[in-house]
Design a protein around this motif. Sequence first.
Motif, mmCIF file in Angstrom:
data_model
loop_
_atom_site.group_PDB
_atom_site.id
_atom_site.type_symbol
_atom_site.label_atom_id
_atom_site.label_comp_id
_atom_site.label_asym_id
_atom_site.label_seq_id
_atom_site.Cartn_x
_atom_site.Cartn_y
_atom_site.Cartn_z
ATOM 1 N N ILE A 82 0.405 -0.993 -0.183
ATOM 2 C CA ILE A 82 -0.050 0.000 -0.075
ATOM 3 C C ILE A 82 1.333 0.952 0.126
ATOM 4 N N ALA A 83 2.040 1.330 0.728
ATOM 5 C CA ALA A 83 2.482 2.318 0.641
ATOM 6 C C ALA A 83 3.085 3.049 -0.370
ATOM 7 N N ALA A 84 3.945 1.477 -1.287
ATOM 8 C CA ALA A 84 3.837 1.846 -2.552
ATOM 9 C C ALA A 84 3.508 2.451 -3.878
ATOM 10 N N GLN A 85 2.140 2.326 -3.410
ATOM 11 C CA GLN A 85 0.843 2.751 -4.293
ATOM 12 C C GLN A 85 0.611 4.130 -3.779
ATOM 13 N N VAL A 86 1.210 4.150 -2.809
ATOM 14 C CA VAL A 86 0.762 5.757 -1.901
ATOM 15 C C VAL A 86 1.510 6.585 -3.494
ATOM 16 N N ALA A 87 3.407 6.602 -2.489
ATOM 17 C CA ALA A 87 4.177 6.546 -3.186
ATOM 18 C C ALA A 87 3.927 7.168 -4.667
ATOM 19 N N GLN A 88 3.983 6.059 -5.084
ATOM 20 C CA GLN A 88 3.727 6.141 -7.440
ATOM 21 C C GLN A 88 2.364 7.415 -6.537
ATOM 22 N N HIS A 89 1.480 7.366 -6.495
ATOM 23 C CA HIS A 89 0.217 8.265 -6.462
ATOM 24 C C HIS A 89 0.175 9.851 -5.993
ATOM 25 N N VAL A 90 1.889 9.711 -4.930
ATOM 26 C CA VAL A 90 1.986 11.071 -4.804
ATOM 27 C C VAL A 90 2.752 11.388 -5.616
ATOM 28 N N ALA A 91 3.775 11.027 -6.059
ATOM 29 C CA ALA A 91 5.159 10.912 -7.563
ATOM 30 C C ALA A 91 4.519 11.524 -8.585
ATOM 31 N N SER A 92 2.998 11.085 -8.831
ATOM 32 C CA SER A 92 2.131 11.224 -10.297
ATOM 33 C C SER A 92 1.358 12.263 -10.249
ATOM 34 N N VAL A 93 1.046 12.599 -9.057
ATOM 35 C CA VAL A 93 -0.132 13.957 -8.731
ATOM 36 C C VAL A 93 1.223 14.909 -9.026
ATOM 37 N N THR A 94 2.554 15.064 -8.495
ATOM 38 C CA THR A 94 3.656 16.105 -7.941
ATOM 39 C C THR A 94 3.690 16.207 -9.591
ATOM 40 N N GLY A 95 3.996 15.283 -10.890
ATOM 41 C CA GLY A 95 4.542 15.240 -11.518
ATOM 42 C C GLY A 95 3.267 16.160 -12.020
ATOM 43 N N THR A 96 2.236 16.417 -12.208
ATOM 44 C CA THR A 96 1.061 17.485 -13.054
ATOM 45 C C THR A 96 2.420 18.692 -12.733
ATOM 46 N N LEU A 97 2.519 19.352 -11.563
ATOM 47 C CA LEU A 97 3.253 19.965 -11.154
ATOM 48 C C LEU A 97 4.165 20.289 -11.340
ATOM 49 N N ALA A 98 5.046 20.008 -11.105
ATOM 50 C CA ALA A 98 6.741 20.224 -11.472
ATOM 51 C C ALA A 98 7.075 18.433 -12.188
ATOM 52 N N VAL A 99 8.555 18.950 -12.703
ATOM 53 C CA VAL A 99 9.506 17.650 -13.249
ATOM 54 C C VAL A 99 9.692 17.326 -12.050
ATOM 55 N N VAL A 100 8.947 15.660 -11.711
ATOM 56 C CA VAL A 100 9.944 15.306 -10.530
ATOM 57 C C VAL A 100 11.444 14.522 -11.472
ATOM 58 N N GLU A 101 12.212 14.717 -10.896
ATOM 59 C CA GLU A 101 13.403 13.950 -11.391
ATOM 60 C C GLU A 101 13.925 12.365 -10.614
ATOM 61 N N SER A 102 13.563 12.452 -9.916
ATOM 62 C CA SER A 102 13.358 11.279 -9.187
ATOM 63 C C SER A 102 12.280 11.040 -8.101
ATOM 64 N N TRP A 103 12.573 9.827 -7.106
ATOM 65 C CA TRP A 103 11.325 9.522 -6.216
ATOM 66 C C TRP A 103 12.195 7.499 -5.409
ATOM 67 N N ARG A 104 11.364 8.220 -4.146
ATOM 68 C CA ARG A 104 11.732 6.612 -3.420
ATOM 69 C C ARG A 104 10.740 6.730 -2.643
ATOM 70 N N ALA A 105 10.243 5.584 -2.066
ATOM 71 C CA ALA A 105 9.737 4.940 -1.243
ATOM 72 C C ALA A 105 11.402 4.608 0.176
ATOM 73 N N THR A 106 10.458 5.126 1.016
ATOM 74 C CA THR A 106 11.352 4.527 2.075
ATOM 75 C C THR A 106 10.135 3.925 3.438
ATOM 76 N N VAL A 107 10.679 3.422 4.116
ATOM 77 C CA VAL A 107 9.765 2.680 5.228
ATOM 78 C C VAL A 107 10.848 2.744 6.967
ATOM 79 N N ARG A 108 10.209 3.317 7.958
ATOM 80 C CA ARG A 108 11.443 3.203 9.048
ATOM 81 C C ARG A 108 11.239 1.934 9.423
ATOM 82 N N ASN A 109 12.201 2.243 9.907
ATOM 83 C CA ASN A 109 13.191 0.914 10.478
ATOM 84 C C ASN A 109 13.519 1.226 12.165
#
Length: 108
Positions: A61-88
Motif C-alpha cells: 500500500i505504501a508503494a502505491q501511495v508513493a507512486q500516486h504522490v509522485a504522479s500527482v506532483t509530476g503534474t505540477l513540476a518535473v519529478v526528477e527522481s523519487w523513492r519510497a522508504t519505510v522506517r525501521n
Amino acid sequence: MPSYRVTMAIGALAAGVAPDSVLPAAKAAALELVVVEAVDLHVVSGQARIVVRFTADDDDIAAQVAQHVASVTGTLAVVESWRATVRNGARWNSLSTSPSNDRDSPTG
C-alpha cells in the motif's frame, strides 16, 4: 502502523504553477489515501526535495501511495527522481515493493 515516506527531487515547474502550490498538492495526494504525519521541503545542493511522511498498513500500500504522490506532483513540476522508504527503528530503508526508484520518473 509503520511509517513510510516518499522523497522526490523536484525540477522545473509546469507553466503557470506557483512554487508554493507543489508541497500542499503532494500532501493532498497522500491524504486521499492515508494519514499524513508530516511534509517538508529541503534544498539539497541547489535542488528542491519534497518529503511526505505517512502511515500505511503494509509495504504494498505504501508503494502505491508513493507512486500516486509522485504522479500527482509530476503534474505540477518535473519529478526528477523519487523513492519510497519505510522506517525501521532509527533507519529509513528502501521498499522492495516500490514501483520506482531514484533512476525512474513517474512522469515519463
